[in-house]
Design a protein around this motif. Structure first.
Motif, PDB file in Angstrom:
ATOM      1  N   TRP A  53       8.453 -14.081  -6.763  1.00  0.00           N
ATOM      2  CA  TRP A  53       8.667 -14.432  -8.176  1.00  0.00           C
ATOM      3  C   TRP A  53       8.701 -15.930  -8.387  1.00  0.00           C
ATOM      4  CZ3 TRP A  53       7.342 -10.727 -11.172  1.00  0.00           C
ATOM      5  CH2 TRP A  53       7.430  -9.413 -10.703  1.00  0.00           C
ATOM      6  N   CYS A  63       7.576  -7.256 -13.811  1.00  0.00           N
ATOM      7  CA  CYS A  63       7.776  -6.077 -12.973  1.00  0.00           C
ATOM      8  C   CYS A  63       7.290  -4.836 -13.717  1.00  0.00           C
ATOM      9  CB  CYS A  63       9.245  -5.922 -12.579  1.00  0.00           C
ATOM     10  SG  CYS A  63      10.369  -5.731 -13.960  1.00  0.00           S
ATOM     11  N   LEU A 151       3.568  -9.112   0.226  1.00  0.00           N
ATOM     12  CA  LEU A 151       2.402  -9.570  -0.535  1.00  0.00           C
ATOM     13  C   LEU A 151       2.607 -11.045  -0.841  1.00  0.00           C
ATOM     14  CD1 LEU A 151       2.292  -6.473  -2.875  1.00  0.00           C
ATOM     15  CD2 LEU A 151       0.479  -7.088  -1.285  1.00  0.00           C
ATOM     16  N   ASN A 155      -5.099 -13.747  -0.622  1.00  0.00           N
ATOM     17  CA  ASN A 155      -6.437 -13.542  -0.077  1.00  0.00           C
ATOM     18  C   ASN A 155      -7.429 -14.298  -0.964  1.00  0.00           C
ATOM     19  OD1 ASN A 155      -8.856 -12.364   0.997  1.00  0.00           O
ATOM     20  ND2 ASN A 155      -8.785 -10.836  -0.642  1.00  0.00           N
ATOM     21  N   GLY A 191     -11.650 -10.371  -9.735  1.00  0.00           N
ATOM     22  CA  GLY A 191     -10.636  -9.376  -9.393  1.00  0.00           C
ATOM     23  C   GLY A 191     -10.156  -8.632 -10.626  1.00  0.00           C
ATOM     24  N   ALA A 194      -3.931  -5.051 -10.058  1.00  0.00           N
ATOM     25  CA  ALA A 194      -2.723  -5.043 -10.894  1.00  0.00           C
ATOM     26  C   ALA A 194      -2.437  -6.429 -11.479  1.00  0.00           C
ATOM     27  CB  ALA A 194      -1.533  -4.559 -10.067  1.00  0.00           C
ATOM     28  N   THR A 195      -2.668  -7.469 -10.689  1.00  0.00           N
ATOM     29  CA  THR A 195      -2.415  -8.834 -11.149  1.00  0.00           C
ATOM     30  C   THR A 195      -3.362  -9.207 -12.281  1.00  0.00           C
ATOM     31  OG1 THR A 195      -1.639  -9.547  -8.962  1.00  0.00           O
ATOM     32  CG2 THR A 195      -2.506 -11.263 -10.416  1.00  0.00           C
ATOM     33  N   THR A 216     -14.351  -3.310  -8.391  1.00  0.00           N
ATOM     34  CA  THR A 216     -13.928  -1.914  -8.469  1.00  0.00           C
ATOM     35  C   THR A 216     -13.120  -1.706  -9.748  1.00  0.00           C
ATOM     36  OG1 THR A 216     -13.708  -1.945  -6.062  1.00  0.00           O
ATOM     37  CG2 THR A 216     -12.730  -0.069  -7.204  1.00  0.00           C
ATOM     38  N   LYS A 336      -5.279   3.777  -5.047  1.00  0.00           N
ATOM     39  CA  LYS A 336      -4.982   2.344  -5.014  1.00  0.00           C
ATOM     40  C   LYS A 336      -3.738   2.210  -5.865  1.00  0.00           C
ATOM     41  CE  LYS A 336      -9.371   0.146  -4.363  1.00  0.00           C
ATOM     42  NZ  LYS A 336      -9.990  -1.137  -4.568  1.00  0.00           N
ATOM     43  N   ALA A 386      -8.071 -13.753  -8.566  1.00  0.00           N
ATOM     44  CA  ALA A 386      -7.013 -12.720  -8.655  1.00  0.00           C
ATOM     45  C   ALA A 386      -7.354 -11.673  -7.599  1.00  0.00           C
ATOM     46  CB  ALA A 386      -6.987 -12.114 -10.051  1.00  0.00           C
ATOM     47  N   PHE A 389      -3.940 -10.002  -1.742  1.00  0.00           N
ATOM     48  CA  PHE A 389      -3.177 -10.560  -0.616  1.00  0.00           C
ATOM     49  C   PHE A 389      -3.627  -9.941   0.711  1.00  0.00           C
ATOM     50  CE2 PHE A 389      -0.625 -10.494  -4.429  1.00  0.00           C
ATOM     51  CZ  PHE A 389      -0.071 -11.762  -4.464  1.00  0.00           C
ATOM     52  N   TRP A 501      -5.495  -2.180  -0.156  1.00  0.00           N
ATOM     53  CA  TRP A 501      -4.772  -3.094   0.734  1.00  0.00           C
ATOM     54  C   TRP A 501      -3.695  -2.357   1.510  1.00  0.00           C
ATOM     55  CZ3 TRP A 501       0.355  -3.362  -0.370  1.00  0.00           C
ATOM     56  CH2 TRP A 501       0.779  -3.155  -1.677  1.00  0.00           C
TER      57      TRP A 501
HETATM   58  O1  N01 Z   1      -4.500  -7.526  -5.688  1.00  0.00           O
HETATM   59  P1  N01 Z   1      -5.470  -6.277  -5.421  1.00  0.00           P
HETATM   60  P2  N01 Z   1      -3.485  -7.741  -6.902  1.00  0.00           P
HETATM   61  N1  N01 Z   1     -15.122 -10.044  -3.976  1.00  0.00           N
HETATM   62  O2  N01 Z   1      -5.811  -6.347  -3.980  1.00  0.00           O
HETATM   63  C1  N01 Z   1     -10.910  -7.990  -5.929  1.00  0.00           C
HETATM   64  C2  N01 Z   1       1.494  -6.065  -6.494  1.00  0.00           C
HETATM   65  N2  N01 Z   1       1.630  -6.473  -7.881  1.00  0.00           N
HETATM   66  O3  N01 Z   1      -2.910  -9.104  -6.731  1.00  0.00           O
HETATM   67  O4  N01 Z   1     -10.768  -3.439  -5.549  1.00  0.00           O
HETATM   68  C3  N01 Z   1     -14.885  -9.512  -5.179  1.00  0.00           C
HETATM   69  O5  N01 Z   1      -4.931  -5.030  -5.939  1.00  0.00           O
HETATM   70  C4  N01 Z   1     -10.548  -6.565  -5.630  1.00  0.00           C
HETATM   71  O6  N01 Z   1     -11.699  -5.751  -5.690  1.00  0.00           O
HETATM   72  P3  N01 Z   1     -11.713  -4.359  -4.830  1.00  0.00           P
HETATM   73  C5  N01 Z   1       1.061  -4.606  -6.477  1.00  0.00           C
HETATM   74  O7  N01 Z   1       1.662  -3.959  -5.416  1.00  0.00           O
HETATM   75  C6  N01 Z   1       2.786  -6.118  -8.494  1.00  0.00           C
HETATM   76  O8  N01 Z   1      -4.089  -7.406  -8.159  1.00  0.00           O
HETATM   77  O9  N01 Z   1     -11.235  -4.716  -3.449  1.00  0.00           O
HETATM   78  N3  N01 Z   1     -13.724  -9.003  -5.572  1.00  0.00           N
HETATM   79  C7  N01 Z   1      -9.523  -6.296  -6.716  1.00  0.00           C
HETATM   80  O10 N01 Z   1     -10.128  -6.032  -7.937  1.00  0.00           O
HETATM   81  C8  N01 Z   1      -0.426  -4.749  -6.320  1.00  0.00           C
HETATM   82  O11 N01 Z   1      -1.065  -3.608  -5.842  1.00  0.00           O
HETATM   83  C9  N01 Z   1       2.957  -6.412  -9.795  1.00  0.00           C
HETATM   84  O12 N01 Z   1     -13.123  -3.948  -4.870  1.00  0.00           O
HETATM   85  C10 N01 Z   1     -12.724  -9.064  -4.690  1.00  0.00           C
HETATM   86  C11 N01 Z   1      -8.797  -7.631  -6.788  1.00  0.00           C
HETATM   87  O13 N01 Z   1      -9.694  -8.613  -6.302  1.00  0.00           O
HETATM   88  C12 N01 Z   1      -0.483  -5.910  -5.375  1.00  0.00           C
HETATM   89  O14 N01 Z   1       0.482  -6.808  -5.869  1.00  0.00           O
HETATM   90  C13 N01 Z   1       1.965  -7.077 -10.502  1.00  0.00           C
HETATM   91  C14 N01 Z   1     -12.875  -9.623  -3.415  1.00  0.00           C
HETATM   92  C15 N01 Z   1      -7.570  -7.659  -5.920  1.00  0.00           C
HETATM   93  O15 N01 Z   1      -6.737  -6.626  -6.299  1.00  0.00           O
HETATM   94  C16 N01 Z   1      -1.814  -6.603  -5.295  1.00  0.00           C
HETATM   95  O16 N01 Z   1      -2.363  -6.706  -6.605  1.00  0.00           O
HETATM   96  C17 N01 Z   1       0.816  -7.444  -9.849  1.00  0.00           C
HETATM   97  C18 N01 Z   1     -14.153 -10.123  -3.072  1.00  0.00           C
HETATM   98  N4  N01 Z   1     -14.391 -10.644  -1.866  1.00  0.00           N
HETATM   99  C19 N01 Z   1       0.654  -7.141  -8.537  1.00  0.00           C
HETATM  100  N5  N01 Z   1     -11.708  -9.535  -2.754  1.00  0.00           N
HETATM  101  C20 N01 Z   1       4.212  -5.989 -10.458  1.00  0.00           C
HETATM  102  O17 N01 Z   1       4.203  -5.571 -11.580  1.00  0.00           O
HETATM  103  C21 N01 Z   1     -10.851  -8.943  -3.598  1.00  0.00           C
HETATM  104  N6  N01 Z   1     -11.468  -8.653  -4.765  1.00  0.00           N
HETATM  105  C22 N01 Z   1       5.499  -6.027  -9.722  1.00  0.00           C
END
Ligand code: N01
Length: 551
Positions: A53, A63, A151, A155, A191, A194-195, A216, A336, A386, A389, A501
């Protein structure tokens, strides 16, 4: 300064070194220092507390478990004192909460900020961890507790030409404190996890233009955040113990009262009614609070997937864009991590937002003015990664950790993490993980899961003190059995089918091993509590020798 067993007067010995000052590091420090009277050092690379955070300050970060649940339960006074302003607190408020916790329990005085631990080596002769920081400090500790978060290691894919971009570059997991001004800017974001689903609607409102690069599509569902009312706050605070009890009874550490056993047992009409009710509830209700077989049975899962796809089509005006945003039939729902969103799909109805499918036309190169896919070039002023990790192991492997015989943790885990209960690894005595791989971890309410682990570790250390043990080490057989059991539990669900992940599938070359224990928090807690009650079955405890006592 204490002289250690090998007579090294230069480097002090402390009882424990903890890495990280997020939820986990803060509570571990409090327990060890204030309840067990231990001498503890905490190292934190940031200049303040907060962990996840602290770093994830991107627009929309909040959250997605209700704030009253997404909080510490160990202090009733704290529960009553802190007031959440929203049903789902935003990042600044969660950070303020952790700062409040640090102040209330006077934690900062034992935290060394702006300091990263580079190495932690186990010294078998002295049964001590030798910890070296990037400031050149060396500390010897009986216990080593890397509370570095699951996390926390961003990445950032190294696309060809990634250093050539001439504009501003931001990573959601390392967002600048001063914020980013998007006004009048063309923004590209890679990306749609969720983020990104939290950030995209807010960035789109500010930027001149936003281009979203999606590999995706995701089954996002509405969060339905709302302001906290005094009535709700009072009702929770009057009933907190019962709510926490219900949380512990639930699968993921947060209670849902609509959960039904099977989507297949209901008629089409009943099922739709149930889905709509969960959709209206928001948050994780559809994912883990709707039907117990959603993540276990393909047919049940398909019903939910069809329901969410229909919702996406109804929310997105351009049918072609709607189809791009709909996860395909081959992608099961919720395998996912379920993203929770606010106006995410409606954002693609805006004239200043473009969705680009980089699955069919991958990114080939980052160029000074933007990026080039296999069929077009997109120009922008700001590029945002985005991209998630390197979960669980990324942050651990950034530290040179070696155990017995000088074995690097990286080598021991070369085919995937090997742990007993996600708490310890064979050959790394007196090292404990908090919400580590092969524990319920990220599929359980994090603050409660963290409390469970910190309390188990503190109880274990107390047991060792009381019984004259110098070290505790996970047994290889028990570890192997737990790894097998974790795999069996995961294989009983649909989750290992996704390229998520959870499996390490987002990081090129990372071994694909499902890293979360899916037996449910309650069952897991029973297992680790029984282990402790039976004198730490599955671990070898080694007594303090006369030599060590003489020091
Ligand atoms: O990361 P993700 P996040 N080329 O890995 C894409 C927590 N969280 O930070 O799905 C192109 O889910 C990737 O594409 P794909 C929560 O546990 C909590 O969003 O791999 N694209 C995807 O779309 C969550 O699950 C909260 O095909 C690439 C994105 O980047 C975790 O954190 C809020 C790529 C990554 O999505 C991670 O979420 C937010 C590439 N080479 C997150 N590599 C709360 O609310 C990656 N991508 C507490």
């Amino acid at each position: 300064m204490t002289q250690n067993a090998s007579g090294d007067r230069a480097n002090p010995v402390v009882d424990a070194v903890v890495l990280g000052a997020g939820f986990a590091g803060l509570y571990m420090l409090h327990l060890l220092r204030d309840r067990l009277n231990k001498n503890v050092r905490v190292f934190e690379s940031a200049d303040g507390v907060g962990g996840t955070w602290y770093w994830n300050r991107y627009p929309g970060a909040r959250c997605d478990i209700p704030s009253h649940h997404y909080s510490f339960s160990f202090s009733e006074e704290l529960e009553q004192e802190w007031n959440w302003s929203e049903k789902y607190a935003a990042q600044p408020e969660i950070l303020a909460y952790l700062e409040f916790v640090a102040k209330k329990f006077d934690l900062a005085k034992d935290i060394t900020f702006r300091t990263r631990v580079n190495a932690a080596h186990y010294d078998e002769a002295d049964k001590l961890w030798i910890i070296t920081t990037n400031q050149g400090e060396v500390v010897r500790a009986r216990y080593f507790i890397p509370a570095v978060g699951t996390l926390s290691d961003a990445n950032i894919p190294e696309f060809k030409g990634h250093e050539s971009f001439a504009g501003e570059v931001y990573v959601t997991g390392k967002w600048p404190k001063e914020g980013v001004d998007f006004a009048g800017k063309r923004v590209g974001i890679i990306g749609t996890g969720a983020t990104a689903m939290q950030a995209i609607p807010l960035i789109a409102e500010e930027a001149a233009h936003l281009t979203v690069f999606q590999r995706t599509p995701n089954y996002g569902t509405p969060l339905r955040n709302e302001p906290m009312t005094p009535e709700v706050d009072r009702a929770v605070k009057e009933n907190y113990r019962e709510l926490r009890r219900q949380a512990w009874e639930s699968f993921a550490g947060v209670p849902f009262d609509r959960l039904k056993p099977s989507a297949l047992a209901d008629s089409d009409e009943e099922r739709l009614k149930q889905y709509e009710a969960c959709w209206e509830d928001g948050g994780f209700s559809l994912w883990i609070g709707c039907y117990a077989d959603t993540l276990f049975d393909e047919r049940a899962n398909k019903h939910t997937a069809d329901f969410v796809r229909a919702k996406i089509r109804a929310r997105v005006k351009d049918p072609a864009v709607a189809e791009m945003l709909c996860p395909p039939e081959s992608q099961a729902y919720g395998t996912k991590r379920q993203p929770c969103e606010t106006n995410y799909f409606e954002t693609f109805n805006r004239a200043n937002v473009t969705l680009v499918d980089i699955k069919s036309h991958p990114i080939e190169e980052i160029v000074p003015t933007g990026l080039r896919t296999s069929n077009a070039q997109y120009d922008f002023d700001i590029l945002i990664y985005a991209t998630g990790f390197d979960a669980f192991t990324g942050a651990m492997f950034k530290i040179d950790i070696t155990g017995e015989g000088g074995l690097p943790l990286k080598d021991y885990w070369s085919a995937g993490p090997r742990t007993l209960f996600g708490l310890a690894a064979h050959g790394f005595p007196n090292m404990f993980f908090i919400t580590g791989p092969q524990s319920p971890s990220v599929l359980f309410n994090m603050p409660l899961g963290i409390e469970m682990h910190c309390e188990w570790i503190a109880q274990c250390i107390s047991h060792m003190d009381a019984n004259g043990y110098a070290s505790i080490n996970a047994d290889p057989d028990a570890e192997q059995q737990w790894i097998r059991h974790t795999k069996e539990m995961a294989d009983a669900t649909l989750l290992p089918e996704a390229t998520s992940w959870y499996l390490g599938a987002n990081i090129p070359g990372k071994p694909r091993v499902f890293m979360v224990y899916l037996g449910g928090g309650k069952h897991y807690k029973d297992v680790i509590s029984r282990c402790a009650a039976e004198g730490y079955t599955g671990f070898t405890l080694t007594p303090v020798t006369c030599d060590a006592l003489a020091q």
